[in-house]
Design a protein around this motif. Structure first.
Motif, PDB file in Angstrom:
ATOM      1  N   LYS A 167       0.681  -1.045  -0.056  1.00  0.00           N
ATOM      2  CA  LYS A 167      -0.054  -0.013  -0.028  1.00  0.00           C
ATOM      3  C   LYS A 167       0.849   1.100  -0.044  1.00  0.00           C
ATOM      4  N   ARG A 168       2.145   1.061   0.793  1.00  0.00           N
ATOM      5  CA  ARG A 168       2.869   2.290   0.757  1.00  0.00           C
ATOM      6  C   ARG A 168       3.338   2.450  -0.672  1.00  0.00           C
ATOM      7  N   VAL A 169       4.034   1.347  -1.605  1.00  0.00           N
ATOM      8  CA  VAL A 169       4.167   1.517  -2.663  1.00  0.00           C
ATOM      9  C   VAL A 169       3.097   2.182  -3.880  1.00  0.00           C
ATOM     10  N   LEU A 170       1.870   1.756  -3.557  1.00  0.00           N
ATOM     11  CA  LEU A 170       0.848   2.219  -4.176  1.00  0.00           C
ATOM     12  C   LEU A 170       0.778   3.798  -4.158  1.00  0.00           C
ATOM     13  N   MET A 171       0.896   4.087  -2.649  1.00  0.00           N
ATOM     14  CA  MET A 171       0.793   5.843  -2.502  1.00  0.00           C
ATOM     15  C   MET A 171       1.826   6.480  -3.060  1.00  0.00           C
ATOM     16  N   VAL A 172       2.981   6.079  -3.195  1.00  0.00           N
ATOM     17  CA  VAL A 172       4.054   6.539  -3.893  1.00  0.00           C
ATOM     18  C   VAL A 172       3.811   6.738  -5.548  1.00  0.00           C
ATOM     19  N   LEU A 173       3.417   5.611  -6.108  1.00  0.00           N
ATOM     20  CA  LEU A 173       3.165   5.618  -7.305  1.00  0.00           C
ATOM     21  C   LEU A 173       1.780   6.601  -7.698  1.00  0.00           C
ATOM     22  N   ALA A 174       1.195   6.808  -6.787  1.00  0.00           N
ATOM     23  CA  ALA A 174      -0.041   7.813  -6.792  1.00  0.00           C
ATOM     24  C   ALA A 174       0.078   9.100  -6.661  1.00  0.00           C
ATOM     25  N   GLY A 175       1.298   9.326  -6.203  1.00  0.00           N
ATOM     26  CA  GLY A 175       2.050  10.852  -5.988  1.00  0.00           C
ATOM     27  C   GLY A 175       1.476  11.416  -4.669  1.00  0.00           C
ATOM     28  N   LEU A 176       1.203  10.472  -3.722  1.00  0.00           N
ATOM     29  CA  LEU A 176       0.553  10.910  -2.668  1.00  0.00           C
ATOM     30  C   LEU A 176       1.567  10.988  -1.334  1.00  0.00           C
ATOM     31  N   ALA A 177       2.655  10.549  -1.719  1.00  0.00           N
ATOM     32  CA  ALA A 177       4.017  10.507  -0.821  1.00  0.00           C
ATOM     33  C   ALA A 177       5.101  10.542  -1.787  1.00  0.00           C
ATOM     34  N   SER A 178       6.418  10.876  -1.345  1.00  0.00           N
ATOM     35  CA  SER A 178       7.537  11.088  -2.048  1.00  0.00           C
ATOM     36  C   SER A 178       8.169   9.688  -1.661  1.00  0.00           C
TER      37      SER A 178
END
Length: 431
Positions: free
Chosen positions: A213-224
Protein backbone atom coordinates in the motif's frame (compact mmCIF):
# COMPACT_ATOMS: atom_id res chain seq x y z
CA UNK A 1 -69.41 -45.23 -37.40
CA UNK A 2 -66.54 -47.79 -37.13
CA UNK A 3 -63.10 -46.69 -38.40
CA UNK A 4 -61.69 -48.44 -41.41
CA UNK A 5 -58.64 -50.69 -40.78
CA UNK A 6 -56.44 -48.42 -42.94
CA UNK A 7 -57.40 -45.34 -40.95
CA UNK A 8 -56.64 -47.09 -37.64
CA UNK A 9 -53.26 -48.22 -38.95
CA UNK A 10 -52.28 -44.65 -39.92
CA UNK A 11 -53.39 -43.30 -36.53
CA UNK A 12 -51.26 -45.88 -34.71
CA UNK A 13 -48.22 -45.06 -36.83
CA UNK A 14 -48.64 -41.33 -36.23
CA UNK A 15 -48.94 -41.85 -32.45
CA UNK A 16 -45.82 -44.04 -32.41
CA UNK A 17 -43.81 -41.39 -34.27
CA UNK A 18 -44.87 -38.69 -31.78
CA UNK A 19 -43.92 -40.87 -28.79
CA UNK A 20 -40.49 -41.74 -30.22
CA UNK A 21 -39.86 -38.08 -31.03
CA UNK A 22 -40.77 -36.93 -27.50
CA UNK A 23 -38.59 -39.64 -25.94
CA UNK A 24 -35.64 -38.64 -28.11
CA UNK A 25 -36.04 -34.97 -27.20
CA UNK A 26 -36.09 -35.78 -23.48
CA UNK A 27 -32.98 -37.94 -23.84
CA UNK A 28 -31.16 -35.17 -25.71
CA UNK A 29 -32.02 -32.55 -23.05
CA UNK A 30 -30.93 -34.82 -20.20
CA UNK A 31 -27.45 -35.20 -21.72
CA UNK A 32 -26.82 -31.47 -22.14
CA UNK A 33 -24.98 -29.08 -19.84
CA UNK A 34 -27.65 -26.63 -18.61
CA UNK A 35 -25.34 -23.70 -19.20
CA UNK A 36 -25.03 -24.70 -22.87
CA UNK A 37 -28.78 -24.51 -23.38
CA UNK A 38 -28.81 -20.85 -22.37
CA UNK A 39 -28.10 -18.18 -25.01
CA UNK A 40 -24.41 -17.36 -25.11
CA UNK A 41 -23.18 -13.80 -24.77
CA UNK A 42 -20.91 -12.33 -27.38
CA UNK A 43 -19.00 -9.04 -27.40
CA UNK A 44 -21.25 -6.08 -28.09
CA UNK A 45 -24.37 -7.95 -27.12
CA UNK A 46 -25.83 -7.87 -23.60
CA UNK A 47 -28.25 -10.54 -22.49
CA UNK A 48 -30.34 -9.99 -19.38
CA UNK A 49 -30.42 -13.68 -18.49
CA UNK A 50 -29.16 -14.96 -15.16
CA UNK A 51 -28.74 -18.62 -14.54
CA UNK A 52 -29.46 -20.14 -11.15
CA UNK A 53 -26.19 -21.03 -9.44
CA UNK A 54 -25.64 -24.70 -8.65
CA UNK A 55 -24.13 -25.28 -5.20
CA UNK A 56 -23.56 -29.01 -5.27
CA UNK A 57 -19.82 -28.73 -5.98
CA UNK A 58 -18.78 -27.36 -2.61
CA UNK A 59 -17.31 -29.69 0.01
CA UNK A 60 -19.45 -30.72 2.98
CA UNK A 61 -19.64 -28.02 5.61
CA UNK A 62 -18.30 -25.26 3.38
CA UNK A 63 -19.99 -22.27 1.84
CA UNK A 64 -19.64 -20.63 -1.53
CA UNK A 65 -17.64 -17.87 0.11
CA UNK A 66 -15.14 -20.29 1.54
CA UNK A 67 -16.14 -20.13 5.18
CA UNK A 68 -17.28 -23.15 7.16
CA UNK A 69 -20.84 -22.20 7.95
CA UNK A 70 -24.13 -23.94 8.49
CA UNK A 71 -26.26 -23.47 6.53
CA UNK A 72 -24.40 -22.65 3.32
CA UNK A 73 -24.41 -18.99 2.38
CA UNK A 74 -25.00 -18.01 -1.22
CA UNK A 75 -23.43 -15.00 -2.84
CA UNK A 76 -25.59 -12.29 -4.36
CA UNK A 77 -25.28 -10.86 -7.85
CA UNK A 78 -25.41 -7.15 -8.30
CA UNK A 79 -24.77 -6.95 -12.02
CA UNK A 80 -23.68 -9.11 -14.91
CA UNK A 81 -20.55 -9.02 -17.00
CA UNK A 82 -21.47 -8.19 -20.59
CA UNK A 83 -18.93 -10.50 -22.19
CA UNK A 84 -17.84 -14.14 -21.95
CA UNK A 85 -15.34 -15.00 -19.22
CA UNK A 86 -13.47 -18.14 -20.22
CA UNK A 87 -11.97 -18.96 -16.86
CA UNK A 88 -14.00 -16.51 -14.79
CA UNK A 89 -15.81 -18.87 -12.52
CA UNK A 90 -16.03 -18.15 -8.84
CA UNK A 91 -14.36 -20.68 -6.61
CA UNK A 92 -14.00 -20.04 -2.90
CA UNK A 93 -13.62 -23.21 -0.91
CA UNK A 94 -11.77 -24.49 2.10
CA UNK A 95 -10.73 -28.07 1.84
CA UNK A 96 -9.89 -30.66 -0.76
CA UNK A 97 -12.78 -31.29 -3.10
CA UNK A 98 -13.50 -34.94 -3.87
CA UNK A 99 -15.97 -34.60 -6.72
CA UNK A 100 -16.95 -38.19 -7.31
CA UNK A 101 -17.43 -39.17 -3.70
CA UNK A 102 -20.73 -41.15 -3.47
CA UNK A 103 -23.57 -39.43 -1.71
CA UNK A 104 -25.18 -41.58 0.96
CA UNK A 105 -28.74 -40.78 -0.07
CA UNK A 106 -28.24 -41.67 -3.73
CA UNK A 107 -28.76 -45.16 -5.10
CA UNK A 108 -25.98 -46.83 -7.08
CA UNK A 109 -27.54 -46.03 -10.45
CA UNK A 110 -27.98 -42.37 -9.55
CA UNK A 111 -24.37 -42.19 -8.31
CA UNK A 112 -23.08 -43.64 -11.55
CA UNK A 113 -25.10 -41.18 -13.63
CA UNK A 114 -23.85 -38.28 -11.47
CA UNK A 115 -20.22 -39.35 -11.89
CA UNK A 116 -20.60 -39.78 -15.65
CA UNK A 117 -22.25 -36.39 -15.96
CA UNK A 118 -19.46 -34.66 -14.01
CA UNK A 119 -16.84 -36.29 -16.19
CA UNK A 120 -18.67 -35.10 -19.33
CA UNK A 121 -18.82 -31.55 -17.97
CA UNK A 122 -15.14 -31.63 -17.00
CA UNK A 123 -14.13 -32.75 -20.50
CA UNK A 124 -16.35 -30.09 -22.08
CA UNK A 125 -14.96 -27.21 -20.03
CA UNK A 126 -11.26 -28.06 -19.79
CA UNK A 127 -10.37 -26.19 -23.03
CA UNK A 128 -11.51 -22.98 -21.30
CA UNK A 129 -8.12 -22.90 -19.57
CA UNK A 130 -6.57 -21.46 -22.71
CA UNK A 131 -9.21 -18.77 -23.08
CA UNK A 132 -8.59 -15.21 -21.95
CA UNK A 133 -11.33 -14.02 -19.56
CA UNK A 134 -13.21 -10.85 -20.30
CA UNK A 135 -11.51 -9.05 -17.39
CA UNK A 136 -8.04 -10.08 -18.56
CA UNK A 137 -5.67 -7.17 -19.00
CA UNK A 138 -3.00 -9.19 -20.78
CA UNK A 139 -2.70 -6.46 -23.39
CA UNK A 140 -1.90 -3.75 -20.81
CA UNK A 141 0.97 -5.61 -19.11
CA UNK A 142 3.68 -5.64 -21.76
CA UNK A 143 5.91 -8.62 -21.03
CA UNK A 144 9.35 -8.05 -22.54
CA UNK A 145 10.52 -10.50 -25.15
CA UNK A 146 13.09 -13.11 -24.10
CA UNK A 147 15.81 -11.37 -26.10
CA UNK A 148 15.47 -8.21 -23.93
CA UNK A 149 15.78 -9.98 -20.57
CA UNK A 150 18.85 -10.95 -18.60
CA UNK A 151 19.01 -14.51 -17.32
CA UNK A 152 17.63 -13.53 -13.88
CA UNK A 153 14.68 -11.56 -15.25
CA UNK A 154 13.90 -14.29 -17.76
CA UNK A 155 13.64 -16.76 -14.88
CA UNK A 156 11.23 -14.43 -13.08
CA UNK A 157 9.06 -14.20 -16.19
CA UNK A 158 9.03 -18.00 -16.49
CA UNK A 159 8.03 -18.20 -12.82
CA UNK A 160 5.04 -15.96 -13.56
CA UNK A 161 3.92 -18.11 -16.46
CA UNK A 162 4.20 -21.26 -14.36
CA UNK A 163 2.28 -19.75 -11.42
CA UNK A 164 -0.55 -18.65 -13.65
CA UNK A 165 -0.65 -22.06 -15.32
CA UNK A 166 -0.90 -23.88 -11.98
CA UNK A 167 -3.58 -21.47 -10.74
CA UNK A 168 -5.65 -21.81 -13.91
CA UNK A 169 -5.43 -25.59 -13.88
CA UNK A 170 -6.62 -25.72 -10.27
CA UNK A 171 -9.55 -23.45 -11.13
CA UNK A 172 -10.48 -25.50 -14.19
CA UNK A 173 -10.20 -28.81 -12.33
CA UNK A 174 -12.13 -27.90 -9.22
CA UNK A 175 -14.66 -25.54 -10.73
CA UNK A 176 -15.09 -27.06 -14.19
CA UNK A 177 -18.80 -27.79 -13.68
CA UNK A 178 -19.67 -24.45 -12.07
CA UNK A 179 -21.69 -21.89 -13.98
CA UNK A 180 -20.20 -18.57 -14.91
CA UNK A 181 -20.73 -16.02 -12.22
CA UNK A 182 -21.06 -12.28 -12.37
CA UNK A 183 -18.46 -10.22 -10.53
CA UNK A 184 -20.09 -8.29 -7.70
CA UNK A 185 -18.70 -5.45 -5.57
CA UNK A 186 -18.13 -8.03 -2.82
CA UNK A 187 -15.63 -9.90 -5.01
CA UNK A 188 -13.50 -6.76 -5.50
CA UNK A 189 -13.82 -5.27 -2.01
CA UNK A 190 -10.17 -6.13 -1.14
CA UNK A 191 -8.75 -4.67 -4.36
CA UNK A 192 -7.02 -1.27 -4.19
CA UNK A 193 -6.80 1.05 -7.21
CA UNK A 194 -3.86 3.12 -8.45
CA UNK A 195 -5.03 5.02 -11.52
CA UNK A 196 -1.82 6.73 -12.65
CA UNK A 197 -0.05 3.45 -13.44
CA UNK A 198 -3.31 1.53 -13.96
CA UNK A 199 -2.71 -1.03 -11.22
CA UNK A 200 -5.16 -3.12 -9.20
CA UNK A 201 -3.73 -4.76 -6.07
CA UNK A 202 -5.63 -7.40 -4.11
CA UNK A 203 -4.71 -7.14 -0.45
CA UNK A 204 -3.73 -10.40 1.27
CA UNK A 205 -2.98 -9.55 4.92
CA UNK A 206 0.29 -10.88 6.35
CA UNK A 207 1.77 -11.13 2.85
CA UNK A 208 3.43 -7.72 2.62
CA UNK A 209 0.21 -5.74 2.22
CA UNK A 210 1.30 -2.75 4.36
CA UNK A 211 4.37 -2.09 2.27
CA UNK A 212 2.48 -2.69 -0.97
CA UNK A 213 0.00 0.00 0.00
CA UNK A 214 2.92 2.32 0.67
CA UNK A 215 4.24 1.61 -2.82
CA UNK A 216 0.83 2.34 -4.34
CA UNK A 217 0.66 5.66 -2.47
CA UNK A 218 4.05 6.69 -3.86
CA UNK A 219 2.99 5.61 -7.36
CA UNK A 220 -0.15 7.74 -7.00
CA UNK A 221 1.91 10.79 -6.01
CA UNK A 222 0.50 10.84 -2.47
CA UNK A 223 3.95 10.53 -0.87
CA UNK A 224 7.52 10.95 -2.01
CA UNK A 225 8.92 7.96 -0.14
CA UNK A 226 7.57 4.77 1.37
CA UNK A 227 9.54 5.49 4.55
CA UNK A 228 7.46 8.63 5.17
CA UNK A 229 4.14 6.77 5.46
CA UNK A 230 3.04 5.66 8.92
CA UNK A 231 1.24 2.39 9.62
CA UNK A 232 -2.04 4.08 10.60
CA UNK A 233 -1.98 6.17 7.44
CA UNK A 234 -1.63 3.01 5.39
CA UNK A 235 -4.47 1.07 7.01
CA UNK A 236 -6.85 3.67 8.40
CA UNK A 237 -6.52 6.52 5.93
CA UNK A 238 -8.64 6.97 2.82
CA UNK A 239 -5.89 7.89 0.38
CA UNK A 240 -6.22 4.69 -1.65
CA UNK A 241 -9.54 3.83 -3.23
CA UNK A 242 -11.04 0.37 -3.23
CA UNK A 243 -12.43 -1.01 -6.46
CA UNK A 244 -15.89 -1.58 -4.95
CA UNK A 245 -16.31 2.19 -4.46
CA UNK A 246 -16.65 2.68 -8.22
CA UNK A 247 -19.85 2.18 -10.17
CA UNK A 248 -20.59 -0.83 -12.36
CA UNK A 249 -18.91 0.54 -15.48
CA UNK A 250 -15.93 1.84 -13.50
CA UNK A 251 -15.31 -1.58 -12.01
CA UNK A 252 -15.59 -3.44 -15.31
CA UNK A 253 -13.43 -0.89 -17.13
CA UNK A 254 -10.60 -1.20 -14.61
CA UNK A 255 -10.81 -4.98 -14.47
CA UNK A 256 -10.45 -5.20 -18.24
CA UNK A 257 -7.76 -2.54 -18.76
CA UNK A 258 -5.64 -2.33 -15.58
CA UNK A 259 -2.83 -4.65 -14.49
CA UNK A 260 -4.15 -6.90 -11.71
CA UNK A 261 -1.76 -8.40 -9.18
CA UNK A 262 -1.71 -10.16 -5.83
CA UNK A 263 0.94 -11.52 -3.48
CA UNK A 264 0.48 -14.71 -1.48
CA UNK A 265 2.29 -16.47 1.35
CA UNK A 266 2.75 -20.03 2.63
CA UNK A 267 -0.62 -20.59 4.39
CA UNK A 268 0.65 -22.00 7.72
CA UNK A 269 3.30 -19.29 7.93
CA UNK A 270 0.73 -16.60 7.21
CA UNK A 271 -1.58 -18.06 9.88
CA UNK A 272 1.13 -18.06 12.56
CA UNK A 273 2.14 -14.52 11.60
CA UNK A 274 -1.45 -13.37 12.08
CA UNK A 275 -1.74 -15.14 15.45
CA UNK A 276 1.49 -13.61 16.75
CA UNK A 277 0.47 -10.13 15.62
CA UNK A 278 -3.10 -10.14 16.91
CA UNK A 279 -2.97 -12.30 20.05
CA UNK A 280 0.56 -12.04 21.47
CA UNK A 281 0.58 -8.25 21.67
CA UNK A 282 -1.90 -5.81 23.23
CA UNK A 283 -4.74 -5.21 20.82
CA UNK A 284 -7.87 -3.20 21.50
CA UNK A 285 -9.91 -5.00 18.86
CA UNK A 286 -8.83 -8.64 18.54
CA UNK A 287 -8.61 -9.35 22.27
CA UNK A 288 -12.14 -8.20 23.23
CA UNK A 289 -13.81 -9.36 19.99
CA UNK A 290 -12.02 -12.64 19.24
CA UNK A 291 -10.07 -13.37 22.42
CA UNK A 292 -13.04 -13.29 24.78
CA UNK A 293 -15.13 -15.55 22.57
CA UNK A 294 -12.30 -18.04 22.06
CA UNK A 295 -11.45 -18.29 25.77
CA UNK A 296 -15.10 -18.62 26.78
CA UNK A 297 -15.66 -21.48 24.33
CA UNK A 298 -12.39 -23.43 24.32
CA UNK A 299 -10.65 -22.92 27.68
CA UNK A 300 -11.96 -24.93 30.58
CA UNK A 301 -12.03 -23.01 33.87
CA UNK A 302 -10.85 -19.76 32.28
CA UNK A 303 -10.09 -17.08 34.85
CA UNK A 304 -12.30 -14.05 35.27
CA UNK A 305 -9.43 -11.81 34.20
CA UNK A 306 -8.95 -13.76 30.97
CA UNK A 307 -12.67 -13.66 30.20
CA UNK A 308 -12.76 -9.94 30.97
CA UNK A 309 -9.83 -8.92 28.76
CA UNK A 310 -9.65 -11.68 26.15
CA UNK A 311 -5.86 -11.72 26.49
CA UNK A 312 -3.64 -14.79 26.57
CA UNK A 313 -5.22 -16.92 23.83
CA UNK A 314 -3.00 -19.94 23.11
CA UNK A 315 -2.30 -21.22 19.62
CA UNK A 316 -4.14 -24.56 20.08
CA UNK A 317 -7.22 -22.63 21.28
CA UNK A 318 -7.00 -20.38 18.24
CA UNK A 319 -6.87 -23.45 15.97
CA UNK A 320 -9.91 -24.91 17.74
CA UNK A 321 -11.80 -21.71 16.90
CA UNK A 322 -10.55 -21.76 13.29
CA UNK A 323 -11.71 -25.32 12.65
CA UNK A 324 -15.04 -25.07 14.46
CA UNK A 325 -17.94 -25.05 11.98
CA UNK A 326 -19.97 -23.30 14.69
CA UNK A 327 -17.24 -20.88 15.70
CA UNK A 328 -18.44 -18.28 18.23
CA UNK A 329 -17.16 -15.33 16.20
CA UNK A 330 -16.76 -14.99 12.45
CA UNK A 331 -13.74 -15.13 10.16
CA UNK A 332 -11.21 -12.35 9.73
CA UNK A 333 -9.24 -11.22 6.70
CA UNK A 334 -5.91 -11.93 8.41
CA UNK A 335 -6.48 -15.70 8.35
CA UNK A 336 -9.12 -16.02 5.66
CA UNK A 337 -8.39 -17.85 2.40
CA UNK A 338 -6.84 -16.09 -0.58
CA UNK A 339 -9.61 -17.61 -2.69
CA UNK A 340 -12.18 -15.73 -0.65
CA UNK A 341 -10.26 -12.48 -0.40
CA UNK A 342 -9.21 -12.18 -4.06
CA UNK A 343 -11.43 -14.61 -6.05
CA UNK A 344 -8.55 -15.75 -8.30
CA UNK A 345 -10.76 -18.13 -10.31
CA UNK A 346 -13.19 -15.33 -11.11
CA UNK A 347 -10.70 -12.50 -11.67
CA UNK A 348 -7.85 -13.10 -14.11
CA UNK A 349 -4.75 -11.78 -12.33
CA UNK A 350 -1.84 -10.72 -14.52
CA UNK A 351 0.85 -11.08 -11.86
CA UNK A 352 1.10 -13.50 -8.92
CA UNK A 353 3.90 -12.75 -6.49
CA UNK A 354 5.04 -14.65 -3.43
CA UNK A 355 6.10 -13.36 -0.02
CA UNK A 356 8.99 -15.84 -0.02
CA UNK A 357 10.53 -14.15 -3.07
CA UNK A 358 9.15 -10.68 -2.34
CA UNK A 359 12.15 -8.55 -3.26
CA UNK A 360 12.67 -10.14 -6.68
CA UNK A 361 8.98 -10.41 -7.53
CA UNK A 362 8.08 -6.92 -6.34
CA UNK A 363 10.89 -5.15 -8.16
CA UNK A 364 10.21 -7.19 -11.32
CA UNK A 365 6.58 -6.07 -11.19
CA UNK A 366 7.58 -2.43 -10.67
CA UNK A 367 9.80 -2.59 -13.74
CA UNK A 368 6.97 -4.10 -15.80
CA UNK A 369 4.60 -1.21 -14.99
CA UNK A 370 7.39 1.36 -15.64
CA UNK A 371 7.48 2.66 -12.07
CA UNK A 372 10.08 5.33 -11.23
CA UNK A 373 13.54 3.75 -11.11
CA UNK A 374 14.21 5.04 -7.60
CA UNK A 375 11.14 3.24 -6.23
CA UNK A 376 11.89 -0.18 -4.77
CA UNK A 377 9.88 -2.38 -2.46
CA UNK A 378 10.55 -1.48 1.20
CA UNK A 379 11.90 -4.17 3.51
CA UNK A 380 11.23 -2.59 6.90
CA UNK A 381 8.87 -4.07 9.50
CA UNK A 382 6.88 -1.26 11.07
CA UNK A 383 4.96 -3.28 13.71
CA UNK A 384 6.81 -5.12 16.47
CA UNK A 385 10.02 -4.29 14.63
CA UNK A 386 12.18 -5.79 17.39
CA UNK A 387 10.52 -9.16 16.94
CA UNK A 388 11.77 -11.70 14.41
CA UNK A 389 9.66 -12.22 11.31
CA UNK A 390 7.62 -15.41 11.17
CA UNK A 391 9.73 -18.02 9.40
CA UNK A 392 9.28 -21.70 8.57
CA UNK A 393 11.21 -22.62 11.73
CA UNK A 394 8.96 -20.48 13.94
CA UNK A 395 5.88 -21.84 12.18
CA UNK A 396 6.94 -25.42 12.95
CA UNK A 397 7.39 -24.50 16.61
CA UNK A 398 3.79 -23.32 16.83
CA UNK A 399 2.36 -26.27 14.93
CA UNK A 400 4.27 -28.70 17.14
CA UNK A 401 1.79 -27.69 19.86
CA UNK A 402 -1.00 -29.35 17.86
CA UNK A 403 -2.00 -32.96 17.48
CA UNK A 404 -1.47 -34.77 14.18
CA UNK A 405 -5.21 -34.60 13.56
CA UNK A 406 -5.32 -30.84 14.17
CA UNK A 407 -2.43 -30.27 11.75
CA UNK A 408 -4.17 -32.38 9.13
CA UNK A 409 -7.46 -30.55 9.54
CA UNK A 410 -5.71 -27.19 9.32
CA UNK A 411 -3.98 -28.31 6.13
CA UNK A 412 -7.36 -29.42 4.75
CA UNK A 413 -8.73 -26.00 5.69
CA UNK A 414 -6.12 -24.27 3.52
CA UNK A 415 -5.80 -27.07 0.97
CA UNK A 416 -6.85 -24.99 -2.03
CA UNK A 417 -4.39 -22.21 -1.21
CA UNK A 418 -1.65 -24.86 -1.07
CA UNK A 419 -2.78 -26.36 -4.36
CA UNK A 420 -3.51 -23.18 -6.27
CA UNK A 421 -0.25 -21.45 -5.37
CA UNK A 422 1.91 -24.58 -5.52
CA UNK A 423 3.14 -24.71 -1.92
CA UNK A 424 4.57 -27.96 -0.59
CA UNK A 425 3.11 -29.82 2.37
CA UNK A 426 4.67 -28.29 5.50
CA UNK A 427 4.74 -31.61 7.41
CA UNK A 428 5.72 -35.03 6.14
CA UNK A 429 2.81 -36.79 7.89
CA UNK A 430 0.15 -34.78 6.04
CA UNK A 431 -1.81 -36.44 3.27
Amino acid sequence: MPLRPGTMHLACMFSSILLFGAAGLLLFISLQDPTELAPQQVPGMKLNIRLQQPHSDFPPGSSQDGDLKVPTERGTRDWSDPSPRGLNRQWDSLGPLVHDKPRPHLKMGARLRLQQRRRRLLIKKMPAVAAIPANSSASTLQWPGPWTLSGHWAILQENQQERKRVMQEACAKYRASSSRRAITPHHVSRIFVEDRHRVLYCEVPKAGCSNWKRVLMVLAGLASSTADIQHNTVHYGSALKRLDTFDHQGILHRLSTYTKMLFVREPFERLVSAFRDKFEHPNSYYHPVFGKAILARYRANASREALRTGSGVRFPEFIQYLLDVHRPVGMDIHWDHVSRLCSPCLIDYDFVGKFESMEDDANFFLSLIHAPQNLTFPQFKDRHSQEARTTARITHQYFSQLSTLQRQRTYDFYYMDYLMFNYSKPFADLY
